[in-house]
Design a protein around this motif. Structure first.
Motif, short mmCIF file in Angstrom:
data_model
loop_
_atom_site.label_atom_id
_atom_site.label_comp_id
_atom_site.label_asym_id
_atom_site.label_seq_id
_atom_site.Cartn_x
_atom_site.Cartn_y
_atom_site.Cartn_z
N ASP A 38 27.63 -78.76 29.26
CA ASP A 38 26.93 -79.50 30.32
C ASP A 38 26.06 -78.52 31.08
O ASP A 38 26.57 -77.71 31.87
CB ASP A 38 27.93 -80.15 31.27
N ILE A 39 24.77 -78.60 30.90
CA ILE A 39 23.87 -77.63 31.53
C ILE A 39 23.79 -77.87 33.04
O ILE A 39 23.85 -79.02 33.50
CB ILE A 39 22.47 -77.66 30.87
N TYR A 47 17.20 -74.01 34.13
CA TYR A 47 18.54 -74.40 33.65
C TYR A 47 19.50 -73.22 33.69
O TYR A 47 19.08 -72.07 33.45
CB TYR A 47 18.46 -74.92 32.22
N TRP A 73 10.28 -77.96 28.19
CA TRP A 73 8.85 -77.66 28.32
C TRP A 73 8.61 -76.17 28.17
O TRP A 73 9.48 -75.35 28.50
CB TRP A 73 8.33 -78.15 29.68
N LYS A 111 12.09 -82.05 21.96
CA LYS A 111 13.09 -83.10 22.20
C LYS A 111 13.76 -83.43 20.88
O LYS A 111 13.12 -83.38 19.82
CB LYS A 111 12.44 -84.34 22.82
N ASN A 141 12.69 -81.68 36.98
CA ASN A 141 11.33 -82.19 36.76
C ASN A 141 11.14 -82.95 35.45
O ASN A 141 10.30 -83.85 35.37
CB ASN A 141 10.33 -81.04 36.81
N ASN A 142 11.92 -82.57 34.41
CA ASN A 142 11.76 -83.28 33.14
C ASN A 142 11.95 -84.78 33.30
O ASN A 142 11.40 -85.57 32.52
CB ASN A 142 12.76 -82.77 32.09
N TRP A 197 23.43 -83.34 34.73
CA TRP A 197 22.34 -83.17 33.76
C TRP A 197 21.99 -84.46 33.01
O TRP A 197 20.82 -84.76 32.86
CB TRP A 197 22.64 -82.02 32.80
N THR A 220 28.16 -81.50 35.44
CA THR A 220 26.94 -81.49 36.27
C THR A 220 26.26 -82.85 36.17
O THR A 220 26.70 -83.73 35.43
CB THR A 220 25.95 -80.41 35.78
N ARG A 260 18.82 -83.73 23.36
CA ARG A 260 19.10 -85.14 23.03
C ARG A 260 18.75 -86.04 24.20
O ARG A 260 18.49 -87.23 24.04
CB ARG A 260 20.58 -85.32 22.69
N TYR A 261 18.78 -85.47 25.42
CA TYR A 261 18.57 -86.30 26.61
C TYR A 261 17.34 -85.89 27.41
O TYR A 261 16.84 -86.68 28.20
CB TYR A 261 19.81 -86.21 27.51
N LEU A 262 16.88 -84.66 27.20
CA LEU A 262 15.78 -84.19 28.04
C LEU A 262 14.77 -83.41 27.22
O LEU A 262 15.09 -82.84 26.18
CB LEU A 262 16.33 -83.36 29.20
N THR A 263 13.57 -83.44 27.70
CA THR A 263 12.47 -82.70 27.07
C THR A 263 12.44 -81.29 27.63
O THR A 263 12.39 -81.11 28.85
CB THR A 263 11.13 -83.40 27.35
N THR A 269 9.23 -74.87 34.69
CA THR A 269 9.16 -76.26 35.17
C THR A 269 10.55 -76.71 35.59
O THR A 269 10.73 -77.30 36.66
CB THR A 269 8.62 -77.18 34.06
N THR A 270 11.54 -76.42 34.75
CA THR A 270 12.93 -76.66 35.14
C THR A 270 13.74 -75.40 34.84
O THR A 270 13.56 -74.76 33.81
CB THR A 270 13.52 -77.89 34.41
N ARG A 319 21.87 -79.83 22.22
CA ARG A 319 22.52 -80.90 23.00
C ARG A 319 21.65 -81.33 24.19
O ARG A 319 21.47 -82.52 24.44
CB ARG A 319 23.89 -80.41 23.47
N MET A 320 21.11 -80.35 24.90
CA MET A 320 20.23 -80.69 26.02
C MET A 320 19.09 -81.59 25.54
O MET A 320 18.73 -82.56 26.20
CB MET A 320 19.64 -79.41 26.63
N THR A 344 18.45 -87.30 32.83
CA THR A 344 17.91 -87.72 31.54
C THR A 344 16.42 -88.04 31.72
O THR A 344 16.02 -88.57 32.76
CB THR A 344 18.70 -88.96 31.06
N ASP A 345 15.60 -87.71 30.72
CA ASP A 345 14.16 -88.02 30.77
C ASP A 345 13.94 -89.46 31.28
O ASP A 345 14.63 -90.38 30.82
CB ASP A 345 13.55 -87.93 29.36
#
Lengths: 265, 265
Positions: A86-87, A58, A221, A127, B92-93, B160, B158, A216-219, A55-56, A213-214, B165-166
């Protein structure tokens, strides 16, 4: 356990690969309900596909010290280690299965480079996960080659051509659910000769650190992939070069470099 | 024709929206075989979802002159128009449906900004297409809000967190297959008051230019989206602010800004 994604008679499906190179096709996918169909195929009879379309997509980028130093040397800048995890991102159009050719456009420059990477495959929606819980959301691991065209990487405002040209992201051959990065070695062979070897785990920011770390801000999947970066540098790849990336205990990803318009060597 | 993607009883499906706000659910999707189920629902009874989850999520970035000038002013640099159509990426997230809340993490800075964008939805697999043939590979158009946190955008290596962020990528409400960008206006309203208006088509690099150039190096897949950039700038959005982006002839995308941990206004 090794999951593959393969095609046979134009149908793409998942399967399990056993230690005798037998493929056990499954209905469903590795991330949800699945069951063996009862069929049995030989590995050499199926066509391998990219093990998952995320889906994403990274990618960690700068995550091994020697690579940071090599990049600084190439670009004439000071080597500066990244200060935080920082991904970054790559694009699905560029994914390529094990065994297929990297097709370099005619107008590409001479600096086509490999980058050998360990790839984490996410198994569960996640998450806000603590570092200690990261292993529980990982399905397994595969191998990636972050093929790069350095002139475009420098000239363009983004990585769209330098990193994401069609076929520039070989990934595979399978997803290994038992692999443990601890103590593994990544070895790059060019036309059979060892070119470089490094400790797979010698990352600036480790897998658990990055993924926690990722999250914390993004889901994250199921099926998302996180490419963990590379070490060292690459010679300029030539038309016909065979690049093989092995990670001990995980497998080997092999792809040939084909420069479109070049005369077959 | 307007395609929506919606959920009802926890099932997500595609449907057509007619001029009387009736939803005609379909089996299949807009990109392949599909047929009406014969059901008929009322628009207000369904829950809108993001109209498509793309294989790759493209974004033009700097593509309107006034925005380039505004960014230069904000960052204290010289305004420099991009010299070539280098496509960028989003993740996409971060996608969010029309009507849902943008959730700003507690540790975000004060500079949460909107960016109103026209979104192209690809309808057919395409590579090496000439500019004149680009319209034939477009399914339709929707609207995007490229919500950005400017501190992270500046500090991180980046986009990110700053862009991905979601919930930071509202997109919708539908895909309009008849919309023509020619002569359209993009209008941003903040809590009902017009904040900014610009010519949707006044891009530095047009849709056909971008997509033709992209397709020289990469394959576009059905469902891929290309966000075409924004004009102007944004005030710092506050907890509770309602952001509405309208493109004339296309529709309106509305989302509220919610700062997590903030007291309800």
């Amino acid at each position: 356990m090794r999951w593959i994604r393969f095609s046979i008679n134009d149908k793409i499906q998942f399967g399990l690969l056993d230690e005798n190179d037998q493929v056990l096709p499954v209905r469903g996918d590795p991330f949800g309900h699945h069951e063996k169909t009862g069929e049995r195929l030989t590995f050499s009879d199926v066509t391998l596909e990219v093990p998952i379309i995320p889906t994403t997509f990274y990618a960690a980028g700068m995550n091994y010290a020697d690579h940071v130093v090599a990049v600084a040397k190439r670009t004439g800048t000071d080597a500066k280690l990244p200060e935080s995890a920082d991904i970054g991102y790559r694009a699905n159009n560029a994914l390529l299965a094990h065994g297929r050719d990297v097709l370099v456009p005619e107008d590409a420059g001479p600096r086509i480079h490999y980058e050998a990477e360990l790839v984490v495959v996410i198994g569960q929606k996640a998450k806000h996960i603590e570092q200690r819980d990261v292993p529980s959301v990982i399905l397994g691991y595969t191998i990636g080659n972050d093929v790069s065209e350095r002139d475009w990487q420098k000239s363009d405002r983004t990585f769209w051509r330098g990193k994401n040209t069609d076929t520039f992201k070989p990934m595979g051959p399978w997803i290994d659910t038992q692999f443990n990065p601890g103590g593994a070695k990544t070895t790059i062979r060019l036309n059979g000769a060892v070119q470089h070897e490094f400790d797979t785990e010698a990352m600036i920011f480790g897998i658990s650190h990055f993924i926690s770390r990722m999250s914390r801000y993004l889901t994250l999947w199921p099926g998302d992939v996180v490419w963990m970066g590379t070490d060292g540098t690459s010679p300029n790849l030539q038309h016909g070069d065979l690049v093989d990336i092995s990670i001990s205990g995980l497998g080997s990803l092999t792809n040939r470099i084909v420069r479109l318009g070049a005369t077959t060597p």
